[in-house]
Scaffold this active site. Sequence first.
Site, mmCIF file in Angstrom:
data_model
loop_
_atom_site.group_PDB
_atom_site.id
_atom_site.type_symbol
_atom_site.label_atom_id
_atom_site.label_comp_id
_atom_site.label_asym_id
_atom_site.label_seq_id
_atom_site.Cartn_x
_atom_site.Cartn_y
_atom_site.Cartn_z
ATOM 1 N N TYR A 136 0.831 -1.215 0.000
ATOM 2 C CA TYR A 136 0.000 0.000 0.000
ATOM 3 C C TYR A 136 0.862 1.259 0.000
ATOM 4 C CZ TYR A 136 -4.166 -2.777 0.982
ATOM 5 O OH TYR A 136 -5.202 -3.676 0.908
ATOM 6 N N LYS A 211 2.523 -14.964 4.694
ATOM 7 C CA LYS A 211 2.506 -15.978 3.644
ATOM 8 C C LYS A 211 3.960 -16.285 3.327
ATOM 9 C CE LYS A 211 0.213 -18.372 0.544
ATOM 10 N NZ LYS A 211 -0.129 -19.710 0.965
ATOM 11 N N ASP A 244 -3.776 -17.924 4.356
ATOM 12 C CA ASP A 244 -4.857 -18.730 3.763
ATOM 13 C C ASP A 244 -5.388 -19.727 4.789
ATOM 14 O OD1 ASP A 244 -2.327 -19.820 3.609
ATOM 15 O OD2 ASP A 244 -2.600 -20.772 1.665
ATOM 16 N N ASP A 268 -5.967 -5.948 5.804
ATOM 17 C CA ASP A 268 -7.148 -5.348 5.184
ATOM 18 C C ASP A 268 -8.196 -6.437 4.914
ATOM 19 O OD1 ASP A 268 -8.756 -3.529 3.962
ATOM 20 O OD2 ASP A 268 -7.514 -3.244 2.179
ATOM 21 N N ASP A 272 -11.848 -7.578 7.265
ATOM 22 C CA ASP A 272 -13.204 -7.614 6.710
ATOM 23 C C ASP A 272 -13.870 -8.951 7.010
ATOM 24 O OD1 ASP A 272 -13.009 -5.077 5.641
ATOM 25 O OD2 ASP A 272 -13.994 -5.664 3.771
#
Length: 378
Positions: A136, A211, A244, A268, A272
């Site tokens: 970002y 990850k 994941d 992010d 959610d």
Amino acid sequence: MVYRVAVLPGDGIGPEVTAQARKVMNKAALITQNELLWQEFPFGAEYYLAHNVVLPPGALNDIGAYDALLLGAVGDPKVPPGPLEQELLLALRFHFDQYLNLRPALSFPNVPLPCPIPPDRTINIAVVRENTEDYYMGLGGLTENPADSFNLSAPRKLYSFKATLNTCVSPETKAAFSLGLLSEPGIRRITQKALTLTKARGEKSLTVATKANALPQYYGFWDKITRSEAEKCPDIRVNLMNVDNLCYQLPRDPLAFGVILCPNLFGDIVSDLVSALAGGLGLAASGNIGDSLSMFEPVHGSAPDIAGTGKANPLAAILSGAMLLEHLKLNEAARLITKAVAEYLAGGLYLPLELGGPADTDRVGTAVADLITEPKRS
Ligand code: ATP
């Protein structure tokens, strides 16, 4: 004590929900012998359309003079995506180096959940998202010629990053790239925040989601620094997971999780998911926290489809207000707000329109404010 709070109501339902948050926060402050002095800032879509500038010179410094900022929502169909997000929201985050994006997810009575949990249990997860680095940073481009050169630069409070990237895509084709950056001090400071929060919640383990299996150089570096920072807190067990796997485990057993630390992009997405598990956008609060001005906002956007209809659920803004008060160390006022929201929802009679009840935006705010009463002294 008197606190000076800036409010940027913004667009769409932003002004409607921040008005209710202010009502509730004022009541909680008053009852705990404090006072909030508000200063409203007019920035957002209307201001941009009228003045052709998102923020006038000096605006960030003016806002920075306050103890904290309450933000409604920014975004309007009349303004194409880009300027408001980059020159207002991201500008605030970067200018004030708000490196912690804290997104608590609490389940409340009478709020339908996608994964049912036992009636005597509540979901209580806090996502700690690094808010200034990773993918970002705005470091990217599109190769449109056989050979291109890109000057990439990211001035930050912690450091200044500059790079020149010479690209050659053969055979000639359009390709987009984005550069992520994770710095050692950036990872250390956010890990410290997550560890401190875990301790404050009286928990013994911190989940960290990256990850590293797919991007060992990049997220492996994050994991290494996080592990070394966590060695300073031997009483907290760090549970490193691939993101994941976390997304698979969360809906299966949300009660198993407490504090979850993630780099920016995964944070992010995971936050959610966690908001949805705990009851959805109408209740999801957040804070963008740094060492200078911190900013608190509901997770939802400006929802132009329901602006002006009274359908906006103000509880997310009200709970963001509680986070703001906690940040100002008004812990009792913050606790009274969260308790009032829980009591209001448990009542079940006048639920917000969003949750299938009859209460419009103003009625929800008034009902919560009315439930904030003097704490009983023993
Ligand atoms: P952004 O990108 O700014 O987050 P968005 O369009 O992705 O915006 P929202 O503006 O949050 O998302 O709206 C998504 C949907 O949720 C819309 O249908 C909107 O009406 C609904 N919604 C969002 N916030 C609320 C709220 N507080 N109360 C009721 N409905 C809401």
